[in-house]
Design a protein around this motif. Structure first.
Motif, short mmCIF file in Angstrom:
data_model
loop_
_atom_site.label_atom_id
_atom_site.label_comp_id
_atom_site.label_asym_id
_atom_site.label_seq_id
_atom_site.Cartn_x
_atom_site.Cartn_y
_atom_site.Cartn_z
N GLY A 118 15.21 10.07 24.62
CA GLY A 118 14.98 8.90 25.46
C GLY A 118 14.92 9.21 26.95
N VAL A 119 15.68 10.22 27.40
CA VAL A 119 15.79 10.45 28.85
C VAL A 119 14.99 11.67 29.29
CG1 VAL A 119 17.39 10.66 30.79
CG2 VAL A 119 18.09 9.39 28.76
N CYS A 120 15.59 12.83 29.24
CA CYS A 120 14.87 14.00 29.80
C CYS A 120 15.29 15.29 29.13
CB CYS A 120 15.08 14.10 31.31
SG CYS A 120 16.81 14.08 31.84
N GLY A 121 15.30 15.30 27.81
CA GLY A 121 15.48 16.53 27.06
C GLY A 121 16.79 17.25 27.29
N ALA A 122 16.69 18.57 27.52
CA ALA A 122 17.87 19.44 27.61
C ALA A 122 18.79 19.05 28.76
CB ALA A 122 17.43 20.89 27.78
N LEU B 2 17.41 6.93 35.30
CA LEU B 2 18.28 6.11 34.45
C LEU B 2 19.36 6.94 33.74
CD1 LEU B 2 15.60 3.70 32.95
CD2 LEU B 2 17.33 3.17 34.67
N LEU B 3 19.30 8.27 33.87
CA LEU B 3 20.35 9.11 33.28
C LEU B 3 21.72 8.79 33.88
CD1 LEU B 3 21.36 11.56 31.61
CD2 LEU B 3 20.69 13.02 33.53
N VAL B 4 21.75 8.48 35.18
CA VAL B 4 23.03 8.23 35.86
C VAL B 4 23.72 6.98 35.30
CG1 VAL B 4 24.15 7.74 38.05
CG2 VAL B 4 22.33 9.45 37.93
N PRO B 5 23.07 5.80 35.29
CA PRO B 5 23.75 4.64 34.70
C PRO B 5 24.08 4.82 33.22
CG PRO B 5 21.45 4.13 35.21
CD PRO B 5 21.76 5.41 35.87
N LEU B 6 23.23 5.56 32.49
CA LEU B 6 23.51 5.81 31.08
C LEU B 6 24.81 6.59 30.92
CD1 LEU B 6 22.72 5.82 28.07
CD2 LEU B 6 21.41 7.90 28.52
#
Length: 338
Positions: free
Chosen positions: A137-141, A229-233
């Motif tokens: 969903g976000v950015c892989g590794a 959006l990785l940060v709020p996740l």
């Protein structure tokens, strides 16, 4: 006593340095392997992890170097995530990508939900399922590396997840390039589709580049929204883990991932300071980006050395099936929301 300790400390320091050098050496082998035609799509990261896993099976874990290898897999991993923040231009996301953020949020929620559900259906490892959902969903590794410490995942599970996400992303990126000429999409729409549905930033670039500069630009912008959006996740997962521990009346504390603050600060610094207040050349930025890749690769080598093929056979097949279905469903769903 003192003389004995002084003799042991240099030995310990040597083993520590040796372990770090060892992870970078395998990272270098991974970079060389990735230059071979047919393997360049997999990338340096995946190739290095494969070498590390193979080394572990034939030669065992290099116990004498454990302290340095552990440093790479833990400390260098967090440093790589912090430096990765420079890749995120918050100003660009806010000015040009707000319309894509909603679709990015839907994609992340869809990927995690479907992956967790299929993981339960196939009775796959729950930690690997969650990591793969986040990675898809976000950015892989990078996303997997950021989330793993929060949910307290084993090193071998993190490495397995990174290997699977690299494989799946490569397969889908190549598939996108093959079907692109036959799709009734404009270059811009194709770029958006690639940016909101593919796994890694590199995979997005591979798929979008053949469609032209406009497609590549909008694809990378859409992907940056997912990175943002990785940060709020991560903060949501921290809250969930704390609530879970409290409801189960466990004493396990969820450590705050301070490296996320570094990620945010680096993003702000790269977005509003570098190139404005502080001038920096394109070559310097490319050098920092390359260093980030090398550090992340060395960290993943440390994780890969913890993987046992016996565990890989028992743990990886079900998540691999689940992420294959999830990625296919995500591509179809993303196609209809562009």
């Amino acid at each position: 006593m003192t003389s004995q300790a002084s003799r042991q400390n240099p030995r310990s320091a040597g083993k520590w340095v040796g372990g770090i050098v060892f992870t970078f050496f395998i990272a270098m082998l991974g970079a060389l392997l990735a230059k071979i035609p047919g393997l360049h799509h997999a990338g340096q990261l995946a190739c290095a992890i494969i070498i590390a896993i193979i080394y572990r099976q034939f030669f065992g874990y290099p116990e004498v170097l454990r302290s340095g290898i552990t440093f790479s897999s833990q400390k260098l991993l967090r440093l790589a995530i912090i430096l990765y923040g420079l890749k995120l231009n918050i100003d660009t996301v806010f000015h040009d990508g707000l319309g894509l953020l909603l679709r990015d949020a839907v994609v992340i929620l869809f990927a995690i939900s479907v992956m967790i559900w299929l993981g339960k259906v196939f009775k796959a490892d729950k930690h690997i399922s969650l990591l793969l959902g986040v990675g898809t969903g976000v950015c892989g590794a990078a996303a997997i590396a950021a989330v793993a410490p929060i949910i307290k995942t084993k090193d071998e599970d993190t490495a397995i997840s990174v290997g699977i996400i690299a494989l799946m992303g490569t397969v889908f990126a190549i598939g996108y390039t093959l079907i692109e000429p036959f799709l009734p999409l404009t270059p811009t729409d194709y770029g958006i589709w690639s940016g909101i549905s593919l796994h890694e930033l590199a995979h997005v670039a591979i798929a979008a580049e053949p469609a032209g500069e406009d497609a590549l630009a909008i694809a990378l912008l859409a992907k940056l929204g997912r990175v943002f959006l990785l940060v709020p996740l991560c903060f949501i997962l921290i809250y969930i883990m704390k609530f879970k521990n409290k409801s189960e009346q466990t004493q396990n504390k969820v450590a705050f991932p301070w490296f996320l603050l570094g990620f945010i600060l680096m993003s702000l610094f790269g977005s509003y300071v570098l190139g404005n207040t502080v001038p920096i050349s394109e070559n310097t930025m490319e050098g920092i980006s390359a260093a980030t890749t090398w550090i992340l690769t060395a960290a993943m080598v440390g994780l890969g050395l913890n993987v046992s093929l016996k565990d890989l056979r028992s743990k990886a097949l079900k998540p691999l099936l689940a992420i294959s279905i999830t990625s296919l469903l995500l591509s179809v769903a993303a196609y209809f929301i562009i």
